[in-house]
Design a protein around this motif. Sequence first.
Motif: not given
Length: 258
Positions: A5-8, A93-103, A143-148, A165-171
């Motif tokens: 949920r936090k990622d979404r 704002s960041y998108s979610t992975v599900e939003e990218i798939l929906e695209r 990724p959320k960590h160790r990346a720009v 182009t949507p960008v999603a950030k994941v744990t």
Amino acid sequence: MREDRKDRKRETNPEESGGLIEGRNAVIEAFRSGKSVDKLYVMTGSQDGPVRTILREAKKHDTIINYVGKERLDAMSSTGKHQGVIAQVASYSYSTVEEILERAREKGEAPFLILLDGIEDPHNLGAIIRTANLAGAHGVIIPKHRAVGLTATVAKTSAGAINYTPVAKVTNLAQTMESLKKEGIWFVCADMNGQSMYDLNLKGPIGLVIGNEGDGVSRLVKEKCDFIATIPMKGDIDSLNASVAAGILAYEIVRQRG
């Protein structure tokens, strides 16, 4: 697919975007993409063609226009390359992975994703987002960590592609890939010790994985990949810039997808 949920949740980070877009291409694409621009700062005396185009868009959208000296723009700039124009906008704002798939589903296309494993240079991230847009990728996953993240430099380097182009950030990138495999997506990563990209079948639902500028793709992420692609090289050095490698492999995927 299920996501934490936090990622979404859509996220913004004021430290990343700074609320500013710099550079003529980036600013004009912000207007054209429909992004809300609160204020426009233009260097006094700038009246060439691109600036006039930006001013027309600003007036069309009732954006507040401030004419300021070069010193003021230099002080506001975090990139040092504002080209006489800076726009103040809402944070990216960041998108979610599900939003990218929906695209991808909305376009009736097999998903084409670009996953970045620890990209630290904002210029590389911006260039890859630009390539992703032009190659027809449905989104970028970082990724959320160790990346720009999405900084002003990333926005400028993307030449406005960040608005489209949507960008999603994941744990956890490896866990995200495992979930995406259940959606039928295959993964290919770039590495010197693989098969020539010309010998691989890169059609269908695909995720292109690009590794860190220095260390490449991490072991855990590489283990999740179905293919390891090597870019044929004829020169005296043995590696490419991360964004260049992403561009070459992305367009091999475009070629094979037809």
